[in-house]
Design an enzyme around this catalytic site. Structure first.
Site, PDB file in Angstrom:
ATOM      1  N   LYS A   1       4.692 -13.534   9.490  1.00  0.00           N
ATOM      2  CA  LYS A   1       6.037 -13.418  10.055  1.00  0.00           C
ATOM      3  C   LYS A   1       6.049 -13.775  11.534  1.00  0.00           C
ATOM      4  O   LYS A   1       6.865 -14.579  11.995  1.00  0.00           O
ATOM      5  CB  LYS A   1       6.552 -12.003   9.834  1.00  0.00           C
ATOM      6  CG  LYS A   1       8.011 -11.796  10.218  1.00  0.00           C
ATOM      7  CD  LYS A   1       8.478 -10.422   9.748  1.00  0.00           C
ATOM      8  CE  LYS A   1       9.952 -10.209  10.007  1.00  0.00           C
ATOM      9  NZ  LYS A   1      10.418  -8.905   9.489  1.00  0.00           N
TER      10      LYS A   1
ATOM     11  N   GLU B   1      -5.587 -10.524  10.935  1.00  0.00           N
ATOM     12  CA  GLU B   1      -6.368 -10.951   9.780  1.00  0.00           C
ATOM     13  C   GLU B   1      -5.986 -12.363   9.338  1.00  0.00           C
ATOM     14  O   GLU B   1      -6.852 -13.203   9.046  1.00  0.00           O
ATOM     15  CB  GLU B   1      -6.166  -9.980   8.604  1.00  0.00           C
ATOM     16  CG  GLU B   1      -6.586  -8.544   8.894  1.00  0.00           C
ATOM     17  CD  GLU B   1      -5.435  -7.683   9.407  1.00  0.00           C
ATOM     18  OE1 GLU B   1      -5.521  -6.458   9.236  1.00  0.00           O
ATOM     19  OE2 GLU B   1      -4.474  -8.236   9.985  1.00  0.00           O
TER      20      GLU B   1
ATOM     21  N   GLY C   1       8.392  -7.461   5.199  1.00  0.00           N
ATOM     22  CA  GLY C   1       7.239  -8.112   4.583  1.00  0.00           C
ATOM     23  C   GLY C   1       7.140  -7.897   3.084  1.00  0.00           C
ATOM     24  O   GLY C   1       6.921  -8.834   2.314  1.00  0.00           O
ATOM     25  N   ARG C   2       7.328  -6.666   2.643  1.00  0.00           N
ATOM     26  CA  ARG C   2       7.161  -6.375   1.218  1.00  0.00           C
ATOM     27  C   ARG C   2       8.368  -6.822   0.393  1.00  0.00           C
ATOM     28  O   ARG C   2       8.353  -6.705  -0.837  1.00  0.00           O
ATOM     29  CB  ARG C   2       6.879  -4.892   1.017  1.00  0.00           C
ATOM     30  CG  ARG C   2       7.874  -3.951   1.676  1.00  0.00           C
ATOM     31  CD  ARG C   2       7.320  -2.538   1.751  1.00  0.00           C
ATOM     32  NE  ARG C   2       8.172  -1.625   2.506  1.00  0.00           N
ATOM     33  CZ  ARG C   2       8.149  -1.506   3.839  1.00  0.00           C
ATOM     34  NH1 ARG C   2       7.354  -2.276   4.556  1.00  0.00           N
ATOM     35  NH2 ARG C   2       8.919  -0.622   4.446  1.00  0.00           N
TER      36      ARG C   2
ATOM     37  N   GLU D   1       4.472   1.881   1.093  1.00  0.00           N
ATOM     38  CA  GLU D   1       4.776   1.476   2.452  1.00  0.00           C
ATOM     39  C   GLU D   1       6.241   1.757   2.779  1.00  0.00           C
ATOM     40  O   GLU D   1       6.594   1.991   3.936  1.00  0.00           O
ATOM     41  CB  GLU D   1       4.465  -0.015   2.643  1.00  0.00           C
ATOM     42  CG  GLU D   1       4.359  -0.434   4.102  1.00  0.00           C
ATOM     43  CD  GLU D   1       3.729  -1.802   4.273  1.00  0.00           C
ATOM     44  OE1 GLU D   1       2.479  -1.872   4.326  1.00  0.00           O
ATOM     45  OE2 GLU D   1       4.476  -2.799   4.334  1.00  0.00           O
TER      46      GLU D   1
ATOM     47  N   HIS E   1      -9.541   2.790 -21.892  1.00  0.00           N
ATOM     48  CA  HIS E   1     -10.984   3.037 -21.904  1.00  0.00           C
ATOM     49  C   HIS E   1     -11.502   3.350 -20.502  1.00  0.00           C
ATOM     50  O   HIS E   1     -12.694   3.199 -20.235  1.00  0.00           O
ATOM     51  CB  HIS E   1     -11.702   1.813 -22.488  1.00  0.00           C
ATOM     52  CG  HIS E   1     -11.302   1.524 -23.900  1.00  0.00           C
ATOM     53  ND1 HIS E   1     -11.939   2.095 -24.982  1.00  0.00           N
ATOM     54  CD2 HIS E   1     -10.300   0.768 -24.400  1.00  0.00           C
ATOM     55  CE1 HIS E   1     -11.357   1.671 -26.090  1.00  0.00           C
ATOM     56  NE2 HIS E   1     -10.356   0.876 -25.778  1.00  0.00           N
TER      57      HIS E   1
ATOM     58  N   LYS F   1      -2.880  -1.312  13.343  1.00  0.00           N
ATOM     59  CA  LYS F   1      -3.018  -2.618  13.994  1.00  0.00           C
ATOM     60  C   LYS F   1      -3.266  -2.453  15.493  1.00  0.00           C
ATOM     61  O   LYS F   1      -4.105  -3.146  16.084  1.00  0.00           O
ATOM     62  CB  LYS F   1      -1.757  -3.448  13.771  1.00  0.00           C
ATOM     63  CG  LYS F   1      -1.572  -3.981  12.360  1.00  0.00           C
ATOM     64  CD  LYS F   1      -0.307  -4.816  12.297  1.00  0.00           C
ATOM     65  CE  LYS F   1      -0.082  -5.394  10.902  1.00  0.00           C
ATOM     66  NZ  LYS F   1       1.163  -6.204  10.846  1.00  0.00           N
TER      67      LYS F   1
END
Length: 554
Positions: A206, A212, A267-268, A353, A384, A495
């Site tokens: 953004k 990262e 963002g999400r 978030e 399982h 951050k």
């Protein structure tokens, strides 16, 4: 000041929890043979069965009253109209505008944002068609064969999940890769399989400042320059989805290949924007628009359906019942469809978030629980793995079972087994071991709740509707809890401290706790800001350089 837990409806729900604590879900079906018909509904290609919940008619009525007495109608209208509802960041929340298919203006700060949205959509259409057709060429005239999306969080999870879910719709000559982890082995592993002359990188960030993402992007850029083209060729192999056009251009990306989105896109919630560029490249622009249309259909349902027949509202209220009145700490997402194997991770970010908050929109601490811990994986693998705890353990975990009805050609028997396993598990969670004696210590108690969501088929349109359904569910819960679902100060804190530690790695700082100081000392013994590797590269550069040594220029 309004206090949620002191409201008449909240207190009534607490009383109902005590009154219905010993109810058995299966007894609700015995008392009402029409329960399934009454507690299921369809929106487009999605069908929801919410009848297997520990919710009596009286409880459901009170939950609906809770929604009616909340600010839902007002906040929902504000969200869709562009009013500022992200109050801590002073922003509107307009991911719904990104899939708005109408021509009516939508004003934000006195400016109609719809022309910009249409312009970016057209940019995505042109670019995706050029790449998919082979018209877009790399620096030496070859077509693109591999697309690498470099992002993290919402810039990775959404498009990654969607591309994998819709893999059968993927362009047959283009492979897609997603790099998010700052761990160098992640990008090294991806780059080791690629030809730089036929690889396109999408830098999805953004602000074009995410640590990262930029580190991975710089590593990819260096790999490209060391193994293929020159500086002038970067523009043929790197594009960006970002609000920071200037920084993207300084990186070497051509101005016309910076795909814009806006500060009001969280963002999400960004896969509907240019962050969804990998989706358009994978399934085609028409497929991308089908996703937007499915989400838009769910938007309209959410806006117009009464609460008693509103799929996102009902799912939100059911979650509130378990989180706030039944003591559930977690919520399991179990897709019985391998194509949806990354859906739990996507919904985990969306929910946790958004609603992982302990203060209300006014900054006051809340005295009730908010978002659950969301987790899960595909069935039948889960059967399982963790289902044993869900059946017999001491944890109380509501489950969302998700599946598509239409099988892939040639594997109809597999799909039938998959669906019957899902239905059997949902039944077993509710019924328990009826054939066992109540004195049998090894019997399964049952009375474990679940919803079942069926897609007619896993198509772009139905996937879009499914994602929008969960987005609105999370929004409704945030409204009722009176929290801001659209900021993420905890993420920003991590951050900031990471930046401080990185900048002060050489210092013997007393500002950090004893543990952090001790661990930093161990890190300094191996890496410092001025230390170089044997080949003259800094420590962060050395792994990427070593990985490409000896490679022949394309």
């Amino acid at each position: 000041m309004f206090q949620l837990t002191r409201s008449v409806t909240w207190q009534a729900l607490k009383q109902l929890q005590a009154q219905t604590a010993d109810d058995r879900i299966r007894d609700y079906f015995t008392a009402d043979p029409q329960r399934f018909e009454r507690m299921s509904l369809r929106v487009g290609g999605l069908f929801l069965d919410y009848s297997k919940h520990h919710i009596s008619d009286a409880v459901l009525d009170k939950l609906l009253e809770l929604a009616d007495h909340s600010a839902l109608v007002q906040r929902r209208a504000q969200m869709f109209s562009g009013d500022i509802i992200n109050v801590t960041e002073n922003r509107p929340v307009l991911h719904t505008a990104l899939r708005n298919l109408g021509d009516d203006p939508l004003m934000v700060d006195g400016k109609d944002v719809m022309p910009e949205i249409h312009r970016t959509r057209e940019q995505i259409r042109r670019f995706s068609e050029e790449v998919r057709s082979g018209e877009w060429k790399g620096y030496n005239g070859q077509r693109i064969r591999d697309v690498v999306n470099i992002g993290i969080g919402g810039s990775d999870l959404g498009p990654n999940m969607a591309c994998r879910a819709l893999l059968k719709h993927r362009h047959p000559e283009i492979n897609f890769h997603f790099v998010s982890n700052v761990d160098g082995t992640h990008i090294q592993k991806v780059l080791s399989r690629l030809d730089p002359a036929t690889t396109l990188f999408i830098v999805s960030t953004k602000t074009f400042s995410t640590q990262e993402t930029l580190l991975n992007a710089k590593t990819a850029r260096r790999w490209f320059l060391e193994n293929a083209g020159e500086e002038a060729d970067v523009g043929a192999h790197f594009v960006a989805a970002s609000t920071n056009r200037k920084a993207a251009m300084e990186f070497g990306i051509r101005e016309e290949n910076v795909f814009e989105f806006w500060a009001w896109v969280g963002g999400r919630y960004s896969m509907w924007s240019s962050i969804g560029l990998p989706i358009a490249l994978s399934i085609g622009f028409d497929g991308f628009m089908d996703m937007l249309e499915g989400a838009h259909e769910m938007d309209q349902h959410f806006l117009n359906a009464p609460n008693s027949a509103n799929m996102p509202v009902l799912m939100a209220l059911i979650g509130i019942w378990y989180i706030n009145f039944q003591g559930a700490e977690t919520h399991a997402i179990v897709p019985y469809d391998q194509a949806l194997h990354q859906l739990p991770a996507f919904l985990q970010q969306l929910d946790m978030e958004s609603n992982g908050k302990s203060v209300d929109i006014f900054g006051h601490p809340v005295d009730y629980k908010t978002g659950p811990i969301v987790w899960g994986q595909t069935g039948s693998n889960g059967q399982h793995a963790f289902f044993q705890l869900l059946h017999q353990g001491t944890r109380y975990v509501p489950i969302d079972f998700i599946a598509s009805l239409k099988p892939e050609p040639g594997v109809e028997d597999h799909h039938f087994a998959l669906l019957t396993n899902m239905l059997a598990q949902a039944n077993a969670f509710m019924e328990g071991s009826q054939e066992s004696s109540r004195l049998d210590p090894y019997s399964c108690p049952g009375n474990r709740p679940s919803s079942t969501l069926l897609l007619d088929e896993l198509t772009p349109r139905n996937l879009g509707a499914l994602i929008a359904l969960y987005e609105h569910k999370v929004f409704v819960q945030g409204v009722i809890w009176n929290i801001n679902s659209f900021d993420q100060w905890g993420v920003q804190l991590g951050k900031r401290i990471a930046g401080e530690i990185s900048e002060r790695i050489d210092e013997q700082s007393q500002d950090f706790d004893g543990s952090t100081q001790g661990l930093l000392k161990l890190v300094r013994e191996h890496f410092t800001a001025r230390q170089t590797g044997d080949d003259g590269a800094t420590p962060t550069e050395a792994p990427a350089k070593k990985a490409t040594q000896g490679k022949k220029k394309a």
